[in-house]
Design a protein around this motif. Structure first.
Motif, PDB file in Angstrom:
ATOM      1  N   ILE A 330      -6.486  18.022 -17.635  1.00 43.43           N
ATOM      2  CA  ILE A 330      -6.438  17.509 -16.370  1.00 43.43           C
ATOM      3  C   ILE A 330      -6.953  15.903 -16.681  1.00 43.43           C
ATOM      4  O   ILE A 330      -6.581  15.014 -16.570  1.00 43.43           O
ATOM      5  N   TYR A 331      -7.994  16.338 -17.569  1.00 43.06           N
ATOM      6  CA  TYR A 331      -8.827  14.854 -18.062  1.00 43.06           C
ATOM      7  C   TYR A 331      -8.013  14.252 -18.897  1.00 43.06           C
ATOM      8  O   TYR A 331      -7.968  12.999 -18.891  1.00 43.06           O
ATOM      9  N   ARG A 332      -7.391  14.745 -19.970  1.00 40.63           N
ATOM     10  CA  ARG A 332      -6.644  14.164 -20.959  1.00 40.63           C
ATOM     11  C   ARG A 332      -5.458  13.278 -20.354  1.00 40.63           C
ATOM     12  O   ARG A 332      -5.075  12.265 -20.730  1.00 40.63           O
ATOM     13  N   ASN A 333      -4.730  13.965 -19.324  1.00 39.02           N
ATOM     14  CA  ASN A 333      -3.408  13.202 -18.746  1.00 39.02           C
ATOM     15  C   ASN A 333      -4.062  12.289 -18.102  1.00 39.02           C
ATOM     16  O   ASN A 333      -3.454  11.032 -17.916  1.00 39.02           O
ATOM     17  N   PHE A 334      -4.929  12.191 -17.246  1.00 40.29           N
ATOM     18  CA  PHE A 334      -5.705  11.177 -16.495  1.00 40.29           C
ATOM     19  C   PHE A 334      -6.117  10.102 -17.402  1.00 40.29           C
ATOM     20  O   PHE A 334      -5.824   8.854 -17.166  1.00 40.29           O
ATOM     21  N   ALA A 335      -6.630  10.320 -18.450  1.00 40.41           N
ATOM     22  CA  ALA A 335      -7.196   9.462 -19.495  1.00 40.41           C
ATOM     23  C   ALA A 335      -6.072   8.545 -19.974  1.00 40.41           C
ATOM     24  O   ALA A 335      -6.118   7.370 -20.306  1.00 40.41           O
ATOM     25  N   LEU A 336      -5.100   9.390 -20.379  1.00 39.92           N
ATOM     26  CA  LEU A 336      -3.825   8.708 -20.966  1.00 39.92           C
ATOM     27  C   LEU A 336      -3.129   7.684 -20.226  1.00 39.92           C
ATOM     28  O   LEU A 336      -2.840   6.625 -20.430  1.00 39.92           O
ATOM     29  N   THR A 337      -3.085   8.098 -18.917  1.00 40.82           N
ATOM     30  CA  THR A 337      -2.481   7.417 -17.759  1.00 40.82           C
ATOM     31  C   THR A 337      -3.177   6.230 -17.412  1.00 40.82           C
ATOM     32  O   THR A 337      -2.961   5.022 -17.408  1.00 40.82           O
ATOM     33  N   LEU A 338      -4.772   6.418 -17.496  1.00 38.71           N
ATOM     34  CA  LEU A 338      -5.485   5.171 -17.187  1.00 38.71           C
ATOM     35  C   LEU A 338      -5.421   4.160 -18.250  1.00 38.71           C
ATOM     36  O   LEU A 338      -5.419   3.062 -18.045  1.00 38.71           O
ATOM     37  N   ASN A 339      -5.433   4.953 -19.513  1.00 39.94           N
ATOM     38  CA  ASN A 339      -5.300   3.869 -20.686  1.00 39.94           C
ATOM     39  C   ASN A 339      -3.964   3.160 -20.600  1.00 39.94           C
ATOM     40  O   ASN A 339      -4.018   1.781 -21.056  1.00 39.94           O
ATOM     41  N   ALA A 340      -2.989   3.783 -20.227  1.00 40.68           N
ATOM     42  CA  ALA A 340      -1.670   3.184 -20.350  1.00 40.68           C
ATOM     43  C   ALA A 340      -1.581   1.686 -19.133  1.00 40.68           C
ATOM     44  O   ALA A 340      -1.189   0.734 -19.415  1.00 40.68           O
ATOM     45  N   ARG A 341      -2.482   1.961 -18.099  1.00 36.98           N
ATOM     46  CA  ARG A 341      -2.571   1.246 -17.369  1.00 36.98           C
ATOM     47  C   ARG A 341      -3.360  -0.179 -17.710  1.00 36.98           C
ATOM     48  O   ARG A 341      -3.079  -1.370 -17.555  1.00 36.98           O
ATOM     49  N   LEU A 342      -4.573   0.211 -18.602  1.00 36.08           N
ATOM     50  CA  LEU A 342      -5.465  -0.758 -18.960  1.00 36.08           C
ATOM     51  C   LEU A 342      -4.582  -1.663 -20.168  1.00 36.08           C
ATOM     52  O   LEU A 342      -4.999  -2.834 -20.304  1.00 36.08           O
ATOM     53  N   GLY A 344      -1.393  -2.171 -20.049  1.00 35.15           N
ATOM     54  CA  GLY A 344       0.057  -2.638 -19.727  1.00 35.15           C
ATOM     55  C   GLY A 344       1.212  -1.879 -20.010  1.00 35.15           C
ATOM     56  O   GLY A 344       2.245  -2.244 -20.119  1.00 35.15           O
ATOM     57  N   GLU A 345       0.887  -0.630 -20.566  1.00 38.96           N
ATOM     58  CA  GLU A 345       2.036   0.250 -21.032  1.00 38.96           C
ATOM     59  C   GLU A 345       2.724   1.150 -19.645  1.00 38.96           C
ATOM     60  O   GLU A 345       1.732   1.212 -18.743  1.00 38.96           O
ATOM     61  N   THR A 346       3.658   1.884 -19.870  1.00 38.50           N
ATOM     62  CA  THR A 346       4.106   2.620 -18.845  1.00 38.50           C
ATOM     63  C   THR A 346       3.788   3.962 -19.107  1.00 38.50           C
ATOM     64  O   THR A 346       4.218   4.597 -20.348  1.00 38.50           O
ATOM     65  N   PRO A 347       3.055   4.913 -18.582  1.00 35.55           N
ATOM     66  CA  PRO A 347       2.633   6.344 -18.682  1.00 35.55           C
ATOM     67  C   PRO A 347       4.143   7.085 -18.870  1.00 35.55           C
ATOM     68  O   PRO A 347       4.717   7.042 -18.192  1.00 35.55           O
ATOM     69  N   THR A 348       4.100   8.063 -19.683  1.00 38.41           N
ATOM     70  CA  THR A 348       5.034   8.970 -19.687  1.00 38.41           C
ATOM     71  C   THR A 348       4.869  10.085 -18.628  1.00 38.41           C
ATOM     72  O   THR A 348       3.889  10.232 -17.794  1.00 38.41           O
ATOM     73  N   ALA A 349       6.043  10.701 -18.200  1.00 36.27           N
ATOM     74  CA  ALA A 349       6.078  11.703 -17.428  1.00 36.27           C
ATOM     75  C   ALA A 349       4.960  12.904 -17.645  1.00 36.27           C
ATOM     76  O   ALA A 349       4.464  13.389 -16.751  1.00 36.27           O
ATOM     77  N   GLU A 350       4.736  13.062 -18.895  1.00 38.69           N
ATOM     78  CA  GLU A 350       4.019  14.381 -19.268  1.00 38.69           C
ATOM     79  C   GLU A 350       2.264  13.604 -19.178  1.00 38.69           C
ATOM     80  O   GLU A 350       1.588  14.542 -18.746  1.00 38.69           O
ATOM     81  N   MET A 351       2.030  12.464 -19.131  1.00 32.59           N
ATOM     82  CA  MET A 351       0.963  11.803 -18.688  1.00 32.59           C
ATOM     83  C   MET A 351       0.658  11.887 -17.489  1.00 32.59           C
ATOM     84  O   MET A 351      -0.583  12.052 -16.899  1.00 32.59           O
ATOM     85  N   LEU A 352       1.607  11.615 -16.695  1.00 26.88           N
ATOM     86  CA  LEU A 352       1.384  11.568 -15.168  1.00 26.88           C
ATOM     87  C   LEU A 352       1.213  13.040 -14.400  1.00 26.88           C
ATOM     88  O   LEU A 352       1.038  13.236 -13.305  1.00 26.88           O
ATOM     89  N   ASP A 353       1.333  14.255 -15.340  1.00 22.23           N
ATOM     90  CA  ASP A 353       1.301  15.446 -14.749  1.00 22.23           C
ATOM     91  C   ASP A 353      -0.123  16.172 -14.685  1.00 22.23           C
ATOM     92  O   ASP A 353      -0.629  16.797 -15.391  1.00 22.23           O
ATOM     93  N   PHE A 354      -0.694  15.252 -13.514  1.00 18.76           N
ATOM     94  CA  PHE A 354      -2.022  15.955 -13.111  1.00 18.76           C
ATOM     95  C   PHE A 354      -2.145  15.786 -11.593  1.00 18.76           C
ATOM     96  O   PHE A 354      -1.387  15.030 -10.917  1.00 18.76           O
TER      97      PHE A 354
END
Length: 385
Positions: A330-342, A344-354
């Protein structure tokens, strides 16, 4: 990732039950660091807890209000990115709202708030600010749960017809709240836990898992809630009939007076051509059953699994992963999505899965609808949000 994601924590200090689990989970993949905290509602305990965790003196705060204000005024390269709220239910809404109002993302324990009205306000604020709210529905983080969800979404079993989920525990089979057990005391206190005990605490986990794996939504329910232990103020046991938005039906059982049980969360999902079965106490195994073929055993870590299961696995096949790793996903996917935002990248569907704020709203709606149904002689209640 150009830098670690910085986390502030509210609650979770000395003698807390779940705070250490959150910190371990956040730290497993090395993506997140605990940078500050308001670790208790008692300022002295909060400061002492900060020292226990080697936080800088000036970032071990005496209250969450102090922390959010101070962190907001720090330079961007130093201030926390998000706050993790690990307090009892009644202390979720105000710190979460204050964090969102001051520009901080939020990770929060379930149930998200004390009432559905509060949950809707948080959802509206998250939409207004564009900030993320992540809900720690831990069991959706298991690799084989994600495998089950993908198989259902791919139509492996045809149209889903029935969902059976049960979550028996035995830790409240005695009046532990009257015997010095702090965890039992607040969970059975309406002023701290809300309008439901068992269904709010673990029934929400079961309902979220049923919707997550089936990719369906509960539309109607018929509940029977019980207070089995004499003198208890909130339900400690219950059974709920379910109807889903594709016409499927289901059964949800949650009990905290099932003497001898630990955390025996189990789910079975049946479609037109087959079904699946998963047990939380044996989480690395998924049983897949077919109408016209032998049953199959799917195991974590193997190459035949979906990208979502693989993305959330860390060890080779045959090396167990469990509760802490699921929590960490849960934390990892949240962190990866947050990093993508920071970045300017697009998070993958796997990252957004929380689980997110909408899951929190549905969780509170489940509680309020179940309690309303349990108090009524009406057979079926529409699932109202």
């Amino acid at each position: 990732m150009v830098e670690k994601i910085r986390m502030g924590m509210i609650g979770g200090g000395r003698n807390a039950f779940i705070g250490a689990v959150h910190r371990i989970a956040a730290n497993i993949d090395g993506l997140i660091e605990l940078s500050c905290g308001a670790l208790s509602s008692n300022p002295e305990t909060a400061k002492a807890s900060g020292r226990d965790l080697f936080l800088p003196e000036d970032r071990a705060y005496g209250s969450y209000q102090e922390m959010i204000e101070a962190e907001r005024n720090l330079p961007a390269e130093k201030r926390m990115h998000f706050v993790s709220i690990v307090t009892p239910n009644f202390a979720h809404f105000e710190p979460a709202m204050l964090a969102l109002e001051n520009g901080f993302h939020v990770v929060i324990d379930k149930p998200m708030t004390l009432t559905l009205e509060e949950a809707k306000k948080l959802e509206a604020k998250a939409k207004e600010t564009g900030l993320m709210v992540c809900l720690t529905h831990t069991y959706s983080g298991y690799p084989m749960v994600k495998q089950a969800r993908q198989m259902v979404k791919e139509g492996k079993f045809g149209k889903i017809r029935k969902v059976c989920v049960e979550y028996p525990q035995g830790w409240l089979c005695q009046p532990s709240e009257n015997e010095g057990n702090q965890q039992a005391a607040w969970r059975t206190d309406p002023s701290k836990s809300g309008i439901s005990g068992c269904m709010g605490d673990i029934g929400t986990h079961a309902a979220q898992l049923a919707e997550y794996i089936s990719s369906l939504e509960i539309t109607q329910l018929c509940a029977d809630l019980n207070r089995v232990v004499d003198g208890r103020q909130l339900d400690d046991d219950g059974n709920v009939l379910l109807k889903f938005n594709n016409g499927a039906n289901g059964i949800l059982m949650a009990s905290q007076i099932a003497a001898g049980e630990e955390n025996a969360l189990t789910i079975k999902v049946y479609g037109e051509t087959g079904g699946l079965e998963w047990h939380q106490e044996e989480p690395n195994t998924l049983i897949v059953k077919w109408h016209d073929a032998p049953s199959q055993i799917y195991r974590t870590g193997n190459g035949y699994l979906s990208s979502f299961a693989s993305h959330n696995s860390r060890t080779p096949a045959g090396h167990p992963e469990g509760y802490l790793e699921a929590f960490a996903n849960i934390y990892r996917n949240f962190a990866l999505t947050l990093n993508a935002r920071l970045t300017g990248e697009t998070p993958t569907a796997e990252m957004l899965d929380f689980p997110d704020v909408s899951d929190g709203v549905r969780g509170m709606a489940f509680i309020e609808n179940v309690v309303a149904s349990g108090q009524s002689d009406q057979k079926w209640f529409d699932f109202k949000i």
